[in-house]
Design a protein around this motif. Structure first.
Motif, PDB file in Angstrom:
ATOM      1  N   GLN A 194       0.833  -1.210   0.000  1.00 41.90           N
ATOM      2  CA  GLN A 194       0.000   0.000   0.000  1.00 41.90           C
ATOM      3  C   GLN A 194       0.864   1.255   0.000  1.00 41.90           C
ATOM      4  O   GLN A 194       0.566   2.220  -0.708  1.00 41.90           O
ATOM      5  CB  GLN A 194      -0.934  -0.029   1.209  1.00 41.90           C
ATOM      6  CG  GLN A 194      -2.039  -1.070   1.091  1.00 41.90           C
ATOM      7  CD  GLN A 194      -2.902  -1.181   2.329  1.00 41.90           C
ATOM      8  OE1 GLN A 194      -2.517  -0.758   3.426  1.00 41.90           O
ATOM      9  NE2 GLN A 194      -4.082  -1.768   2.188  1.00 41.90           N
ATOM     10  N   LYS A 195       1.943   1.231   0.771  1.00 38.56           N
ATOM     11  CA  LYS A 195       2.845   2.379   0.813  1.00 38.56           C
ATOM     12  C   LYS A 195       3.506   2.598  -0.548  1.00 38.56           C
ATOM     13  O   LYS A 195       3.576   3.729  -1.053  1.00 38.56           O
ATOM     14  CB  LYS A 195       3.905   2.170   1.887  1.00 38.56           C
ATOM     15  CG  LYS A 195       4.886   3.333   2.027  1.00 38.56           C
ATOM     16  CD  LYS A 195       5.905   3.069   3.120  1.00 38.56           C
ATOM     17  CE  LYS A 195       6.896   4.226   3.236  1.00 38.56           C
ATOM     18  NZ  LYS A 195       7.922   3.971   4.287  1.00 38.56           N
ATOM     19  N   THR A 197       2.423   1.646  -3.468  1.00 38.00           N
ATOM     20  CA  THR A 197       1.418   2.047  -4.446  1.00 38.00           C
ATOM     21  C   THR A 197       1.108   3.538  -4.322  1.00 38.00           C
ATOM     22  O   THR A 197       1.014   4.261  -5.329  1.00 38.00           O
ATOM     23  CB  THR A 197       0.132   1.225  -4.276  1.00 38.00           C
ATOM     24  OG1 THR A 197       0.439  -0.173  -4.383  1.00 38.00           O
ATOM     25  CG2 THR A 197      -0.883   1.586  -5.346  1.00 38.00           C
ATOM     26  N   GLU A 198       0.941   4.006  -3.108  1.00 40.26           N
ATOM     27  CA  GLU A 198       0.681   5.434  -2.876  1.00 40.26           C
ATOM     28  C   GLU A 198       1.822   6.288  -3.409  1.00 40.26           C
ATOM     29  O   GLU A 198       1.608   7.328  -4.037  1.00 40.26           O
ATOM     30  CB  GLU A 198       0.488   5.687  -1.381  1.00 40.26           C
ATOM     31  CG  GLU A 198      -0.815   5.132  -0.828  1.00 40.26           C
ATOM     32  CD  GLU A 198      -0.883   5.209   0.685  1.00 40.26           C
ATOM     33  OE1 GLU A 198       0.066   5.764   1.295  1.00 40.26           O
ATOM     34  OE2 GLU A 198      -1.870   4.725   1.268  1.00 40.26           O
ATOM     35  N   GLU A 199       3.041   5.838  -3.170  1.00 42.25           N
ATOM     36  CA  GLU A 199       4.210   6.586  -3.639  1.00 42.25           C
ATOM     37  C   GLU A 199       4.270   6.614  -5.165  1.00 42.25           C
ATOM     38  O   GLU A 199       4.638   7.620  -5.768  1.00 42.25           O
ATOM     39  CB  GLU A 199       5.481   5.978  -3.063  1.00 42.25           C
ATOM     40  CG  GLU A 199       5.621   6.190  -1.554  1.00 42.25           C
ATOM     41  CD  GLU A 199       6.826   5.463  -0.970  1.00 42.25           C
ATOM     42  OE1 GLU A 199       7.430   4.631  -1.696  1.00 42.25           O
ATOM     43  OE2 GLU A 199       7.151   5.709   0.207  1.00 42.25           O
ATOM     44  N   TRP A 201       1.652   6.412  -7.349  1.00 44.33           N
ATOM     45  CA  TRP A 201       0.639   7.317  -7.886  1.00 44.33           C
ATOM     46  C   TRP A 201       1.010   8.776  -7.626  1.00 44.33           C
ATOM     47  O   TRP A 201       0.762   9.649  -8.467  1.00 44.33           O
ATOM     48  CB  TRP A 201      -0.736   6.993  -7.309  1.00 44.33           C
ATOM     49  CG  TRP A 201      -1.335   5.740  -7.865  1.00 44.33           C
ATOM     50  CD1 TRP A 201      -1.722   4.629  -7.187  1.00 44.33           C
ATOM     51  CD2 TRP A 201      -1.610   5.456  -9.244  1.00 44.33           C
ATOM     52  NE1 TRP A 201      -2.213   3.673  -8.035  1.00 44.33           N
ATOM     53  CE2 TRP A 201      -2.156   4.161  -9.315  1.00 44.33           C
ATOM     54  CE3 TRP A 201      -1.451   6.174 -10.437  1.00 44.33           C
ATOM     55  CZ2 TRP A 201      -2.543   3.567 -10.515  1.00 44.33           C
ATOM     56  CZ3 TRP A 201      -1.826   5.579 -11.632  1.00 44.33           C
ATOM     57  CH2 TRP A 201      -2.370   4.288 -11.664  1.00 44.33           C
ATOM     58  N   LYS A 202       1.603   9.040  -6.482  1.00 39.59           N
ATOM     59  CA  LYS A 202       2.058  10.408  -6.194  1.00 39.59           C
ATOM     60  C   LYS A 202       3.087  10.852  -7.222  1.00 39.59           C
ATOM     61  O   LYS A 202       3.040  11.976  -7.746  1.00 39.59           O
ATOM     62  CB  LYS A 202       2.654  10.469  -4.785  1.00 39.59           C
ATOM     63  CG  LYS A 202       3.140  11.864  -4.400  1.00 39.59           C
ATOM     64  CD  LYS A 202       3.739  11.858  -2.995  1.00 39.59           C
ATOM     65  CE  LYS A 202       4.265  13.251  -2.636  1.00 39.59           C
ATOM     66  NZ  LYS A 202       4.899  13.261  -1.283  1.00 39.59           N
ATOM     67  N   HIS A 205       1.279  11.534 -10.562  1.00 41.85           N
ATOM     68  CA  HIS A 205       0.512  12.788 -10.533  1.00 41.85           C
ATOM     69  C   HIS A 205       1.440  13.999 -10.567  1.00 41.85           C
ATOM     70  O   HIS A 205       1.085  15.045 -11.125  1.00 41.85           O
ATOM     71  CB  HIS A 205      -0.387  12.819  -9.299  1.00 41.85           C
ATOM     72  CG  HIS A 205      -1.615  11.984  -9.413  1.00 41.85           C
ATOM     73  ND1 HIS A 205      -2.594  12.226 -10.346  1.00 41.85           N
ATOM     74  CD2 HIS A 205      -2.015  10.881  -8.731  1.00 41.85           C
ATOM     75  CE1 HIS A 205      -3.559  11.314 -10.221  1.00 41.85           C
ATOM     76  NE2 HIS A 205      -3.229  10.485  -9.247  1.00 41.85           N
ATOM     77  N   GLU A 211      -6.089  14.232 -12.241  1.00 41.71           N
ATOM     78  CA  GLU A 211      -7.167  13.596 -11.496  1.00 41.71           C
ATOM     79  C   GLU A 211      -8.338  13.295 -12.431  1.00 41.71           C
ATOM     80  O   GLU A 211      -8.699  14.115 -13.267  1.00 41.71           O
ATOM     81  CB  GLU A 211      -7.654  14.515 -10.366  1.00 41.71           C
ATOM     82  CG  GLU A 211      -6.640  14.741  -9.258  1.00 41.71           C
ATOM     83  CD  GLU A 211      -6.382  13.502  -8.431  1.00 41.71           C
ATOM     84  OE1 GLU A 211      -7.248  12.596  -8.437  1.00 41.71           O
ATOM     85  OE2 GLU A 211      -5.313  13.425  -7.799  1.00 41.71           O
ATOM     86  N   LYS A 241      -7.160   2.973  -5.503  1.00 38.57           N
ATOM     87  CA  LYS A 241      -7.151   4.286  -4.844  1.00 38.57           C
ATOM     88  C   LYS A 241      -6.038   5.159  -5.432  1.00 38.57           C
ATOM     89  O   LYS A 241      -4.930   4.697  -5.632  1.00 38.57           O
ATOM     90  CB  LYS A 241      -6.940   4.087  -3.348  1.00 38.57           C
ATOM     91  CG  LYS A 241      -6.923   5.377  -2.532  1.00 38.57           C
ATOM     92  CD  LYS A 241      -6.782   5.055  -1.057  1.00 38.57           C
ATOM     93  CE  LYS A 241      -6.676   6.321  -0.218  1.00 38.57           C
ATOM     94  NZ  LYS A 241      -5.416   7.042  -0.426  1.00 38.57           N
ATOM     95  N   ASP A 242      -6.363   6.414  -5.712  1.00 37.66           N
ATOM     96  CA  ASP A 242      -5.429   7.411  -6.261  1.00 37.66           C
ATOM     97  C   ASP A 242      -5.083   7.173  -7.726  1.00 37.66           C
ATOM     98  O   ASP A 242      -4.296   7.930  -8.306  1.00 37.66           O
ATOM     99  CB  ASP A 242      -4.119   7.465  -5.460  1.00 37.66           C
ATOM    100  CG  ASP A 242      -4.329   7.809  -4.000  1.00 37.66           C
ATOM    101  OD1 ASP A 242      -5.244   8.613  -3.724  1.00 37.66           O
ATOM    102  OD2 ASP A 242      -3.618   7.273  -3.145  1.00 37.66           O
TER     103      ASP A 242
END
Length: 338
Positions: A194-195, A197-199, A201-202, A205, A211, A241-242
């Motif tokens: 999860q960490k 994946t968030e990194e 997508w960040k 973006h 978005e 997510k994201d």
């Protein structure tokens, strides 16, 4: 239930049956090692034994012990507390490998990101061969299908549980963590994933991804058949997510709990998103069909194609399993950031 059978069978066909044809002509009662129930490894007990020694003794005691596990399709199966010889028949073998479990038997698919890790595993075939399974002397079979006829056959070989390989990666890892006595390993993997994946997508973006952008995933199957992937494989990552969003037509497929749908090329524009992902097939005729599609006027007129927002991945490497997902988290930015 019928939908589960249909989806599983077709997905197997898309990803592996063509390879085979080409080649031929839920609840644990025992805490997982490393869980919160364990003391520090160096702590000495009153009897002079360290927790490490105590844990080893517990594992030896658990050898041969069983418990009841309720599987995906409702069977209540007596399974080993600590299975040692596992056959996994399905498309997410990398889930087990991510938990440190190397199956003795698998449904082999060459070209995965984890080929080397399963080099010694026996290919039990598709459909699963009872004879090959029996020869491996398994103590547990995990069967990613809801076909009761096949289940009845292989459950005579060893304790057999059905498993939903279309579930979310988090659900799959927790179920396998429970079944294989790897609960803590599963939670650790999920947290790290999860960490990461968030990194990812960040990063995307920050490098041009807007978005609300939509995405489509297409692949060709032998016979010049075009499929839109929706709720399995690469889309599970893209639509998270994201991430990117499904188009309206793909959302309809998702609302029907389907992993994919076959469409005509005339419907491409209805399904095509702001960004398009192509899963390159395995067989020569499907590769030729892909080339013809990408050379067609219909394809060249898609907005994503005109804007250069098309990305290609090998269909086998871009799979749903945990190790393939780790690979995709690295590969996706390489293609999307220009």
């Amino acid at each position: 239930m019928k939908k589960g059978i249909r989806n599983t069978a077709v997905l197997f066909t898309i990803t592996w049956l063509s390879i085979l044809l080409l080649a031929c002509g839920n609840q644990a009662t025992t805490p997982a090692a490393g869980s919160d129930d364990s003391k520090a490894a160096t702590e000495t007990q009153a009897d002079g034994k360290t927790t490490n020694e105590e844990q080893t003794a517990t594992e030896e005691t658990d050898e041969g012990e069983t418990r009841v596990f309720k599987d995906w399709t409702g069977h209540e199966v007596e399974v080993p507390v600590n299975p040692k010889r596992v056959i996994y028949h399905g498309e997410v073998t990398g889930d087990l490998l991510a938990l440190g479990v190397v199956p003795v038997g698998i449904l082999r698919q060459d070209g995965t990101v984890y080929d080397e890790q399963v080099a010694q595993a026996e290919d039990v075939g598709f459909p699963i061969s009872v004879e090959k399974a029996l020869a491996l002397n398994p103590d547990l079979i995990i069967f990613s299908n809801s076909d009761e006829a096949q289940y009845d056959q292989i459950s005579k070989v060893a304790p057999t549980v059905t498993f939903d390989s279309f579930g979310s990666i988090e659900d799959r890892m927790r179920i396998l963590g429970d079944l294989l006595n790897k609960k803590q390993e599963a939670e650790d993997w999920i947290t790290n994933h999860q960490k990461a994946t968030e990194e990812m997508w960040k990063q995307l973006h920050e490098n041009g991804l807007k978005e609300g952008e939509t995405a489509s995933v297409f692949t060709m199957y032998p016979g010049n058949r075009l499929f839109v992937m929706a709720g399995s494989g690469l889309p599970q990552l893209l639509y998270g997510k994201d991430g990117l969003k499904p188009t309206a037509e793909i959302q309809k497929v998702l609302d029907q709990d389907m992993g994919f749908v076959e469409i005509s090329t005339e419907k491409l524009s209805e399904f095509a998103g702001d960004r398009i992902f192509i899963l390159d097939p395995v067989t020569d005729d499907a590769k030729q069909s892909t080339k013809e599609l990408l050379d067609s006027t219909i394809w060249k007129n898609l907005p994503a194609v005109k804007e250069g927002k098309v990305y290609r991945f090998n269909i086998v490497k871009a799979s749903s399993d945990a190790l393939s997902r780790e690979w995709l988290l690295q590969e996706l930015p390489k293609q999307m950031i220009q």
